[in-house]
Enzyme design. Structure first.
Site, PDB file in Angstrom:
ATOM      1  N   HIS A 201       0.796  -1.232   0.000  1.00 38.01           N
ATOM      2  CA  HIS A 201       0.000   0.000   0.000  1.00 38.01           C
ATOM      3  C   HIS A 201       0.829   1.282   0.000  1.00 38.01           C
ATOM      4  CE1 HIS A 201       0.890  -0.020   4.316  1.00 38.01           C
ATOM      5  NE2 HIS A 201       0.554   1.257   4.333  1.00 38.01           N
TER       6      HIS A 201
HETATM    7  C1  UD1 Z   1      -2.345   5.365   5.847  1.00 34.91           C
HETATM    8  C2  UD1 Z   1      -1.127   5.834   6.635  1.00 34.91           C
HETATM    9  C3  UD1 Z   1      -0.073   4.729   6.642  1.00 34.91           C
HETATM   10  C4  UD1 Z   1      -0.666   3.415   7.127  1.00 34.91           C
HETATM   11  C5  UD1 Z   1      -1.875   3.082   6.276  1.00 34.91           C
HETATM   12  C6  UD1 Z   1      -2.525   1.797   6.699  1.00 34.91           C
HETATM   13  C7  UD1 Z   1      -0.719   8.260   6.482  1.00 34.91           C
HETATM   14  C8  UD1 Z   1       0.209   9.291   5.969  1.00 34.91           C
HETATM   15  N1  UD1 Z   1      -0.507   7.017   6.020  1.00 34.91           N
HETATM   16  O1  UD1 Z   1      -1.937   5.177   4.502  1.00 34.91           O
HETATM   17  O2  UD1 Z   1       0.977   5.108   7.494  1.00 34.91           O
HETATM   18  O3  UD1 Z   1       0.313   2.412   7.000  1.00 34.91           O
HETATM   19  O4  UD1 Z   1      -2.824   4.148   6.395  1.00 34.91           O
HETATM   20  O5  UD1 Z   1      -3.542   1.447   5.821  1.00 34.91           O
HETATM   21  O6  UD1 Z   1      -1.588   8.565   7.266  1.00 34.91           O
HETATM   22  N2  UD1 Z   1      -9.097   4.690   0.917  1.00 34.91           N
HETATM   23  C9  UD1 Z   1     -10.363   4.172   0.742  1.00 34.91           C
HETATM   24  N3  UD1 Z   1     -11.034   3.742   1.854  1.00 34.91           N
HETATM   25  C10 UD1 Z   1     -10.494   3.807   3.107  1.00 34.91           C
HETATM   26  C11 UD1 Z   1      -9.215   4.358   3.247  1.00 34.91           C
HETATM   27  C12 UD1 Z   1      -8.524   4.790   2.165  1.00 34.91           C
HETATM   28  O7  UD1 Z   1     -10.877   4.068  -0.349  1.00 34.91           O
HETATM   29  O8  UD1 Z   1     -11.171   3.387   4.059  1.00 34.91           O
HETATM   30  C13 UD1 Z   1      -8.358   5.131  -0.279  1.00 34.91           C
HETATM   31  C14 UD1 Z   1      -8.501   6.580  -0.581  1.00 34.91           C
HETATM   32  O9  UD1 Z   1      -8.598   6.741  -1.945  1.00 34.91           O
HETATM   33  C15 UD1 Z   1      -7.212   7.197  -0.099  1.00 34.91           C
HETATM   34  C16 UD1 Z   1      -6.225   6.047  -0.262  1.00 34.91           C
HETATM   35  O10 UD1 Z   1      -6.988   4.860  -0.073  1.00 34.91           O
HETATM   36  O11 UD1 Z   1      -6.847   8.311  -0.826  1.00 34.91           O
HETATM   37  C17 UD1 Z   1      -5.123   6.079   0.710  1.00 34.91           C
HETATM   38  O12 UD1 Z   1      -5.620   6.226   2.057  1.00 34.91           O
HETATM   39  P1  UD1 Z   1      -4.852   7.179   3.105  1.00 34.91           P
HETATM   40  O13 UD1 Z   1      -5.518   7.093   4.421  1.00 34.91           O
HETATM   41  O14 UD1 Z   1      -4.605   8.487   2.492  1.00 34.91           O
HETATM   42  O15 UD1 Z   1      -3.451   6.550   3.246  1.00 34.91           O
HETATM   43  P2  UD1 Z   1      -2.996   5.050   3.327  1.00 34.91           P
HETATM   44  O16 UD1 Z   1      -2.300   4.760   2.070  1.00 34.91           O
HETATM   45  O17 UD1 Z   1      -4.098   4.120   3.755  1.00 34.91           O
END
Ligand code: UD1
Length: 357
Positions: A201
């Site tokens: 991820h």
């Molecule tokens: C975040 C954390 C990372 C952690 C990870 C665990 C930061 C900077 N990063 O990264 O340290 O290891 O979580 O998963 O905070 N999305 C969905 N549904 C959700 C969540 C996310 O669709 O429930 C999608 C969204 O498009 C989003 C992308 O996933 O833009 C990334 O999610 P985000 O929370 O920004 O960061 P992670 O990559 O999950």
């Protein structure tokens, strides 16, 4: 006495679970603020249910955005939430945008702040998590370092006066869950007896289509099935780059709840990941891990060859690395004896009651 925990992303629900249990055993009123950074059912609700966590007192529903947007929204909404709740102390966990935003909100209102999982450093400033960790540690009044390595990082930054080595709350919950799922296995159809568990991820692996395609191709060519519970970021980036995740030997799945993840990790021949948590869970469960990163904030996992870093690889050397033979188990865990959350919660109560550690 009221302690408020602020969480928002999947790995924080894991760290919250043993702390919540410890506080409830001590009879401390504990309120949970969920920032809403992770909002999919299987990234959030499934974990709350799996851990028997109470419904958050407040869910701030911030959703996705750029790091700056997410951080800013959380900062503002946590500020309002803290003013409503008026806690005696605020606890933040790990290194996400929720962590740093809630830390800033707390200190700007003068609420005492504790950081669970303090002192981790990857020394890679391009990771958003590295900035989050450093800023949060420097803002907090109480720093709970999971390992001696984390403590030495805090000492180097002049923060030892606020820090204590407690052991790792993720080891508490991992070891406990591993025992439980051995006795009561969850309902999951594993691909076959011999399989690899993979998760991916990190933006540097998912967001560059050429690199993502290279990794997916390598996984698809593994000689045994690769179970890939796909994080929403991975699915989204693969889709927009036109890369199929259902290739060759890959078994695509939705994200797993924690018990199922631990059961699956325990049953796997090997783990491939870029997750900090899963590297450590692999180590604790005695499964060889290959980490698709250039560095790790958990260098203890590299001991004895349990974890190997593999960033620029060919399919052949990745297969070789993943299927290397199992190292010899060392009897000592650098992550504590499974009682970190007890230590942490007693220190939290003492700090609120007496102003000392
Ligand atoms: C975040 C954390 C990372 C952690 C990870 C665990 C930061 C900077 N990063 O990264 O340290 O290891 O979580 O998963 O905070 N999305 C969905 N549904 C959700 C969540 C996310 O669709 O429930 C999608 C969204 O498009 C989003 C992308 O996933 O833009 C990334 O999610 P985000 O929370 O920004 O960061 P992670 O990559 O999950």
């Amino acid at each position: 006495m009221q302690i408020v925990s602020v969480v928002g992303a999947r790995p924080q629900f894991v760290k919250l679970a043993p702390v919540n249990e410890g506080l409830s055993l001590l009879g401390v009123q504990h309120s949970i603020i969920h920032s809403g950074q992770h909002y999919d059912v299987d990234m959030s609700d499934a974990l709350f249910q799996d851990f028997n966590l109470p419904e958050p007192t407040l869910n701030l529903g911030v959703g996705s955005g750029s790091h700056a947007q997410t951080t800013a929204r959380i900062l503002q909404r946590v500020d309002e939430a803290l003013m409503r709740l008026g806690p005696d102390l605020v606890v933040v966990y790990g290194d996400t945008d929720t962590t740093v935003a809630a830390a800033l909100a707390a200190v700007k209102r003068g609420f005492p702040l504790a950081h669970v999982e303090a002192g981790l450093r990857s020394f890679n400033r391009t990771m958003p998590e590295e900035t989050n960790r450093i800023l949060t540690d420097h803002a907090a009044d109480l720093l709970f370092a999971p390992t001696e390595t984390a403590m030495s990082n805090l000492v180097r930054e002049g923060l030892e006066g606020r820090a204590v080595v407690t052991g790792d709350v993720m080891a508490d919950i991992c070891l406990r869950t591993a025992k439980r799922v051995r006795e009561h296995p969850p309902d999951i159809d594993l691909p076959v007896e011999d399989f690899i568990l993979a998760t991916l991820h990190r933006p540097y692996n998912t967001d560059d289509p050429k690199r993502l395609s290279h990794i997916v191709t390598a996984l698809s060519q593994m000689p045994i099935p690769v179970l890939l519970p796909a994080h929403p970021r991975l699915r989204a980036r693969a889709k927009s780059a036109g890369i199929s995740l259902k290739q060759g030997n890959i078994w695509l799945a939705d994200p797993l709840d924690y018990s199922t993840l631990i059961f699956t990790a325990q049953a796997s021949k090997a783990i491939v990941t870029d997750s900090g948590g899963l590297q450590k869970e692999a180590f604790l469960l005695g499964v060889p891990c290959t980490t698709i990163r250039t560095e790790t904030e958990w260098p203890e996992t590299l001991m004895g060859g349990w974890n190997e870093l593999c960033f620029n690889f060919t399919s052949r050397n990745l297969i070789h690395c993943i299927l290397r033979s199992k190292p010899v188990l060392s009897p000592e865990s650098p992550f504590g004896d499974g009682t970190a959350s007890q230590t942490i919660t007693q220190i939290l109560r003492n700090y609120v009651e007496n102003g000392i550690r």
